[in-house]
Design an enzyme around this catalytic site. Structure first.
Site, PDB file in Angstrom:
ATOM      1  N   LYS A 190       0.945  -1.091   0.240  1.00 50.16           N
ATOM      2  CA  LYS A 190      -0.028  -0.026  -0.137  1.00 50.16           C
ATOM      3  C   LYS A 190       0.928   1.397   0.101  1.00 50.16           C
ATOM      4  O   LYS A 190       1.519   1.627   0.803  1.00 50.16           O
ATOM      5  CB  LYS A 190      -0.721  -0.064   1.280  1.00 50.16           C
ATOM      6  CG  LYS A 190      -1.908   1.239   0.835  1.00 50.16           C
ATOM      7  CD  LYS A 190      -2.691   1.581   2.401  1.00 50.16           C
ATOM      8  CE  LYS A 190      -1.592   2.492   3.089  1.00 50.16           C
ATOM      9  NZ  LYS A 190      -1.543   3.651   2.518  1.00 50.16           N
ATOM     10  N   GLY A 241       7.056   4.332   8.325  1.00 49.67           N
ATOM     11  CA  GLY A 241       6.244   5.471   8.565  1.00 49.67           C
ATOM     12  C   GLY A 241       6.464   6.040  10.117  1.00 49.67           C
ATOM     13  O   GLY A 241       7.548   5.967  10.717  1.00 49.67           O
ATOM     14  N   GLY A 246       3.354   3.031  13.978  1.00 49.27           N
ATOM     15  CA  GLY A 246       4.121   1.624  14.264  1.00 49.27           C
ATOM     16  C   GLY A 246       3.697   1.075  15.623  1.00 49.27           C
ATOM     17  O   GLY A 246       3.402  -0.190  15.593  1.00 49.27           O
ATOM     18  N   GLU A 263      10.035   0.502  10.658  1.00 51.29           N
ATOM     19  CA  GLU A 263      10.922   1.268  10.329  1.00 51.29           C
ATOM     20  C   GLU A 263      10.503   2.651  10.536  1.00 51.29           C
ATOM     21  O   GLU A 263       9.557   3.113   9.904  1.00 51.29           O
ATOM     22  CB  GLU A 263      11.735   1.263   8.820  1.00 51.29           C
ATOM     23  CG  GLU A 263      12.934   1.914   8.719  1.00 51.29           C
ATOM     24  CD  GLU A 263      12.708   3.419   8.363  1.00 51.29           C
ATOM     25  OE1 GLU A 263      12.858   4.308   9.222  1.00 51.29           O
ATOM     26  OE2 GLU A 263      12.763   3.607   7.057  1.00 51.29           O
ATOM     27  N   CYS A 297      13.549  10.181   7.419  1.00 48.16           N
ATOM     28  CA  CYS A 297      13.204   9.696   8.673  1.00 48.16           C
ATOM     29  C   CYS A 297      14.698   9.763   9.651  1.00 48.16           C
ATOM     30  O   CYS A 297      14.667   9.730  10.505  1.00 48.16           O
ATOM     31  CB  CYS A 297      12.663   8.277   8.579  1.00 48.16           C
ATOM     32  SG  CYS A 297      13.698   7.164   7.660  1.00 48.16           S
ATOM     33  N   GLU A 391       9.800  15.002  16.086  1.00 45.26           N
ATOM     34  CA  GLU A 391      10.280  14.965  14.890  1.00 45.26           C
ATOM     35  C   GLU A 391       9.551  16.161  13.989  1.00 45.26           C
ATOM     36  O   GLU A 391       8.457  16.055  14.010  1.00 45.26           O
ATOM     37  CB  GLU A 391       9.838  13.777  14.291  1.00 45.26           C
ATOM     38  CG  GLU A 391      10.890  13.077  12.973  1.00 45.26           C
ATOM     39  CD  GLU A 391      10.164  11.905  12.725  1.00 45.26           C
ATOM     40  OE1 GLU A 391       9.237  11.336  12.876  1.00 45.26           O
ATOM     41  OE2 GLU A 391      11.051  11.091  11.726  1.00 45.26           O
TER      42      GLU A 391
HETATM   43  P1  NAD Z   1       1.988   7.612   8.680  1.00 45.55           P
HETATM   44  O1  NAD Z   1       2.699   6.850   9.513  1.00 45.55           O
HETATM   45  O2  NAD Z   1       0.515   8.142   9.155  1.00 45.55           O
HETATM   46  O3  NAD Z   1       1.632   6.986   7.328  1.00 45.55           O
HETATM   47  C1  NAD Z   1       2.563   6.158   6.809  1.00 45.55           C
HETATM   48  C2  NAD Z   1       1.994   5.121   5.970  1.00 45.55           C
HETATM   49  O4  NAD Z   1       0.910   4.287   6.895  1.00 45.55           O
HETATM   50  C3  NAD Z   1       1.136   5.616   4.825  1.00 45.55           C
HETATM   51  O5  NAD Z   1       1.007   4.703   3.779  1.00 45.55           O
HETATM   52  C4  NAD Z   1      -0.317   5.767   5.671  1.00 45.55           C
HETATM   53  O6  NAD Z   1      -1.497   5.485   4.721  1.00 45.55           O
HETATM   54  C5  NAD Z   1      -0.169   4.288   6.507  1.00 45.55           C
HETATM   55  N1  NAD Z   1      -1.129   4.413   7.587  1.00 45.55           N
HETATM   56  C6  NAD Z   1      -1.740   5.331   8.349  1.00 45.55           C
HETATM   57  N2  NAD Z   1      -2.157   4.723   9.374  1.00 45.55           N
HETATM   58  C7  NAD Z   1      -2.203   3.537   9.506  1.00 45.55           C
HETATM   59  C8  NAD Z   1      -2.630   2.291  10.130  1.00 45.55           C
HETATM   60  N3  NAD Z   1      -3.546   2.707  11.181  1.00 45.55           N
HETATM   61  N4  NAD Z   1      -2.236   1.227   9.942  1.00 45.55           N
HETATM   62  C9  NAD Z   1      -1.687   0.971   8.870  1.00 45.55           C
HETATM   63  N5  NAD Z   1      -1.172   2.156   8.077  1.00 45.55           N
HETATM   64  C10 NAD Z   1      -1.457   3.326   8.329  1.00 45.55           C
HETATM   65  O7  NAD Z   1       2.818   9.109   8.401  1.00 45.55           O
HETATM   66  P2  NAD Z   1       2.411  10.493   7.809  1.00 45.55           P
HETATM   67  O8  NAD Z   1       0.921  10.708   8.266  1.00 45.55           O
HETATM   68  O9  NAD Z   1       2.233  10.370   6.379  1.00 45.55           O
HETATM   69  O10 NAD Z   1       3.286  11.336   8.342  1.00 45.55           O
HETATM   70  C11 NAD Z   1       3.298  11.591   9.857  1.00 45.55           C
HETATM   71  C12 NAD Z   1       4.640  11.781  10.327  1.00 45.55           C
HETATM   72  O11 NAD Z   1       5.420  10.361  10.138  1.00 45.55           O
HETATM   73  C13 NAD Z   1       5.624  12.669   9.783  1.00 45.55           C
HETATM   74  O12 NAD Z   1       5.591  13.986   9.836  1.00 45.55           O
HETATM   75  C14 NAD Z   1       6.927  12.076  10.142  1.00 45.55           C
HETATM   76  O13 NAD Z   1       7.103  12.372  11.456  1.00 45.55           O
HETATM   77  C15 NAD Z   1       6.760  10.696  10.184  1.00 45.55           C
HETATM   78  N6  NAD Z   1       7.168   9.832   8.958  1.00 45.55           N
HETATM   79  C16 NAD Z   1       8.245   9.071   9.236  1.00 45.55           C
HETATM   80  C17 NAD Z   1       8.499   8.470   7.709  1.00 45.55           C
HETATM   81  C18 NAD Z   1       9.744   7.569   7.789  1.00 45.55           C
HETATM   82  O14 NAD Z   1      10.289   7.602   6.799  1.00 45.55           O
HETATM   83  N7  NAD Z   1      10.259   6.901   8.977  1.00 45.55           N
HETATM   84  C19 NAD Z   1       7.990   8.458   6.694  1.00 45.55           C
HETATM   85  C20 NAD Z   1       6.898   9.111   6.749  1.00 45.55           C
HETATM   86  C21 NAD Z   1       6.397   9.974   7.893  1.00 45.55           C
END
Ligand code: NAD
Ligand code: MN
Length: 777
Positions: A190, A241, A246, A263, A297, A391
């Site tokens: 996804k 994410g 996580g 991660e 990240c 972050e």
């Molecule tokens: P997020 O964790 O919400 O999203 C990452 C992915 O997870 C997306 O594909 C999203 O659709 C999916 N997702 C969201 N909620 C989910 C759930 N409950 N179950 C399964 N999948 C789910 O991150 P975001 O909203 O895009 O960004 C928010 C913050 O996360 C950023 O400001 C940053 O601090 C952090 N982030 C970290 C990374 C990294 O590489 N570690 C990448 C993007 C964002």
């Protein structure tokens, strides 16, 4: 069009915009995208739009994946998996190779598409993201080819659910899909809702190379779709994410037996020592926190600079910052593009405001039009300021000074995270010393954001667990040989008795807990009559806390080195053999003999479970080093009371961990007998601590304890509870079924694999080539 003389007057860069017509034609052809399931695209359903954050322009309509869509994709993947795994490594390799080849041919198309959807400068998508994607598929085509030789007796896990963020959309896809399918798994991926387009273009590439149907499935949607994938019938979840999501995934997968790689976020230190090449360090900041608008990240978002050079460093830094060009992502001379989405921009701006309200100064960092935020940094950020620990995920670093290397390390490690660290020093002695002490999964010396498919990437602490890249990353998509499980004897409910109730028997020497190398009465003073008939101490929450404190004080154990630890373990084995008859009479000769052999076995491993030096690009020395977790909780089964304790504690301490162990609930006396042997064998106090009592209650306390860095849970029931309780500090939990412990040596490596976390240290040979910056591409 300006005239030549006008250009001579201003000396401005003219626009140099990459042509996007091919991408726009492709978008026009599609307009509305369905999911990619079982080799073809579904009709577009209800959904959302994805747009270009630099202009706000709508790029395409995307379908919101429902639970049914996810189920259909998982079903297709499930069906395709056995056949895919049965292909020879060579056959799978040729598909990965073909994918790499086609992506390479489409580099420009994919770079433009990525920059349009994400807002990142074309220079980055063209020179970093897409070439690394290509490298990833080539590298893993190689692992597919070598599977039988390099991973004998290993097999694919099954179906992997993979969820990626928006900051490196196609690169994160490659990191997930390449190792998974190389190993014989099939996947449902996804992409992030802000940036689904390159994943859909990738689906077309899968069709083009004739990848068997169902091997790769792409379901688009937001977090709800992601949550549905987590719940679906998959064998593994790989997620990149936010830490918050996580944690939710950790809780949702608890007790399901699904393998998990997380991660997550970071707040990585960027250490500039007094003897650093300051120009290189400034370029490092450009490549670290201003690369991809800081939406990385592993960005070195906490700059820590030696006080002696801080002023000079800041002068150079601000001067460089002013030369960065913010502009249209498709302009080849743009350094700073757009933030991915207005929501993220607002988040960055809000966090900066909060930081300033809490006393920080913001240098640069002004919000611009649309999704733009200028690069900047925050000064005067105390550890109490939210910007110190939150972050920001934008182009805004913090800058703090330090006086000594010790102070630098304690500031660097003053975070819940542990993803990456960058260290700038011209002294190999200083740099490697800091690299060893910093708690992070990746360390870059004199450079930043260096990535390669051969170099494992991933975090420690609340940055998650599991690795992506190289041999270690492949193991996260494979199952090794598993010993047969043996049914665990269900523990009896222990009945607490006070001293008095224990019919005046008193508590004799063997009936005390073992904490910090000494016998301790349990906190409540209570005992229980174990099923074995013995009166044994009833440990509680406070005893576990005391044991963790003792284990913390014994951290020097790791510093003794493999040889030093082996010596102690041989000595334990020797002393156990001196008491063979006596303990054999009590606990069984076979068990004692097997325990002696077990200690020898893991003592042998102590200085042989090696790291590796991996080949990334010429000019980099990249070492992948096994590191102890720190304090481990070890929950023994209710069987084989002597042998299971030795079998689980030995690998953990061989790798340099200290341990709080919960022995067999119904018969913990053997564990306390072994503790006496520890005492006479130079094992430093606190390396092993033993708390008897109700297994699952004590396990839950260990799971919830933030100073316990990893947990092993052996037994039939209770895994779900400990996995749920471990979400706090996101400790890796390994739960496994009870074994025939007499046969464990044959599977010794499996235990060592789970007793370490990997640290990847990048050290460029000499200076990096001029003008390339430090991002390795
Ligand atoms: P997020 O964790 O919400 O999203 C990452 C992915 O997870 C997306 O594909 C999203 O659709 C999916 N997702 C969201 N909620 C989910 C759930 N409950 N179950 C399964 N999948 C789910 O991150 P975001 O909203 O895009 O960004 C928010 C913050 O996360 C950023 O400001 C940053 O601090 C952090 N982030 C970290 C990374 C990294 O590489 N570690 C990448 C993007 C964002
Ligand atoms: Mn977009």
């Amino acid at each position: 069009m300006p005239t030549v003389s006008e250009i001579m007057d201003t000396m401005d860069y003219g626009p140099s915009v990459e042509d996007s017509s091919a991408v726009r034609d492709w978008l026009k052809q599609h307009e509305r995208f369905g999911h990619f399931i079982d080799g073809s695209f579904t009709p577009a359903g209800r959904g959302f739009v994805t747009s270009d954050p630099a202009t706000g322009e709508t790029l395409a309509q995307i379908s919101q994946g429902t639970a049914e869509d996810v189920a259909a994709a998982v079903k297709a993947a499930r069906k395709a998996q056995p056949k895919w795994a049965k292909l020879t490594g060579y056959e799978r390799a040729s598909y990965l190779y073909a994918i790499a080849r086609v992506i390479q041919k489409r580099e420009r198309f994919l770079s433009v598409l990525e920059s349009l959807d994400n807002g990142k400068p074309i220079r980055e998508s063209r020179d970093a993201d897409i070439p690394l994607v290509v490298r990833h598929f080539y590298h893993h085509a190689g692992w597919a080819e070598l599977m039988a030789d390099e991973f004998p007796d290993h097999s694919a896990i099954g179906v992997a659910g993979q969820i990626v963020p928006w900051n490196f959309p196609l690169l994160m896809l490659a990191w997930k899909i390449a190792p998974a399918i190389a190993a014989g798994n099939t996947v449902v991926l996804k992409p992030a809702e802000y940036t689904p387009l390159t994943a859909l273009a990738f689906a077309e590439i899968c069709q083009e190379v004739g990848l068997p149907r169902g091997v790769v499935n792409i379901v688009t949607g937001d977090g709800e779709t992601g949550a549905a994938l987590v719940e679906a019938d998959v064998d593994k979840i790989a997620f990149t994410g936010s830490t918050e999501v996580g944690r939710a995934i950790r809780a949702a997968t608890a007790g399901t037996g699904k393998r998990l790689t997380l991660e997550l976020g970071g707040k990585s230190p960027f250490i500039v020592m007094e003897d650093a090449d300051l120009d290189a360090a400034v370029e490092g900041v450009v490549d670290s926190i201003w690369f991809n608008q800081g939406q990385v990240c592993c960005a070195g978002s906490r700059i820590l600079v030696a006080e002696a050079v801080a002023e000079r460093f800041e002068t150079l830094l601000t001067r460089r910052m002013e030369t960065l060009r913010m502009g249209p992502p498709l302009d080849k001379s743009t350094d700073v593009g757009a933030i991915v989405h207005p929501v993220q921009k607002d988040r960055i701006v809000t966090l900066c405001k909060q930081a300033v309200a809490a006393g920080a100064d913001l240098v640069g960092g002004a919000p611009g039009e649309a999704c733009y935020v200028a690069p900047g940094y925050l000064r005067e950020v105390s550890p109490a300021n939210p910007a110190w620990s939150e972050e920001i995920f934008g182009p805004i670093a913090t800058l703090t000074t330090f006086r000594t290397a010790d102070e630098a390390i304690s500031l660097a490690n003053n975070t819940r995270y542990g993803l990456a660290a960058q260290i700038f020093s011209e002294s190999a002695t200083v740099a490697t010393d800091l690299a060893a002490q910093v708690k992070s999964g990746v360390v870059w010396i004199n450079g930043a954001n260096m990535f390669d498919a051969a170099a494992p990437f991933g975090g420690m602490r609340e940055s998650g667990f599991g690795r992506e890249g190289g041999r270690v990353g492949m193991l996260d998509y494979l199952s090794g040989p598993k010993p047969d499980s043996v049914k665990e004897k269900a523990p009896k409910t222990p009945k607490a008795m006070t001293d008095g109730a224990a019919s005046g028997k008193g508590i004799d020497r063997t009936e005390k807990l073992y904490i910090g190398g000494a016998q301790k009465r349990p906190d409540g003073g209570a005992s229980y009559r174990a099923a074995s008939g013995d009166l044994v101490p009833l440990g509680n929450r406070k005893d576990i806390r005391n044991a963790v404190e003792a284990a913390k004080k014994a951290s020097k154990w790791a510093a003794m080195g493999g040889h030093g630890r082996a010596q102690v373990m041989y000595f334990i084995a020797e002393n156990l053999s001196l008491r063979r008859d006596e303990l054999g009479a009590k606990h069984g000769k076979e068990a004692v003999d097997a325990a002696i052999r077990r200690l020898f076995h893991y003592a042998a491993w102590a200085d042989k479970f090696d790291g590796m030096n991996v080949q990334t690009k010429p000019g980099y020395l990249v070492n992948v080093i096994p590191q102890p977790f720190g304090i481990m909780g070890v929950i023994c089964p209710n069987d084989a009371p002597l042998l299971s304790l030795v079998s689980l504690v030995a690998p953990a301490i061989a790798m340099g961990n200290t341990v709080v162990a919960v022995p067999a609930q119904d018969d913990p006396v053997a564990a306390f007998d072994i503790a006496q042997v520890f005492d006479t064998s130079d094992l430093p106090g606190g390396v092993v601590n033993i708390i008897s009592g109700p297994k699952d209650d004590l396990a839950a306390v260990l799971a919830a304890h933030d100073d316990v860095a990893a947990l092993w849970y052996c037994g039939a029931k209770g895994a779900e509870a400990v996995e749920k309780a471990s979400t706090g500090n996101l400790k890796p939990v390994w739960s496994f079924e009870n074994l025939d412990w007499t046969k464990q040596s044959a599977h010794g490596q499996r235990f060592l694999d789970h007793a370490v976390q990997w640290k990847t240290v990048w050290l460029p040979y000499g200076a990096l080539p001029a003008g390339t910056g430090s991002v390795a591409y």
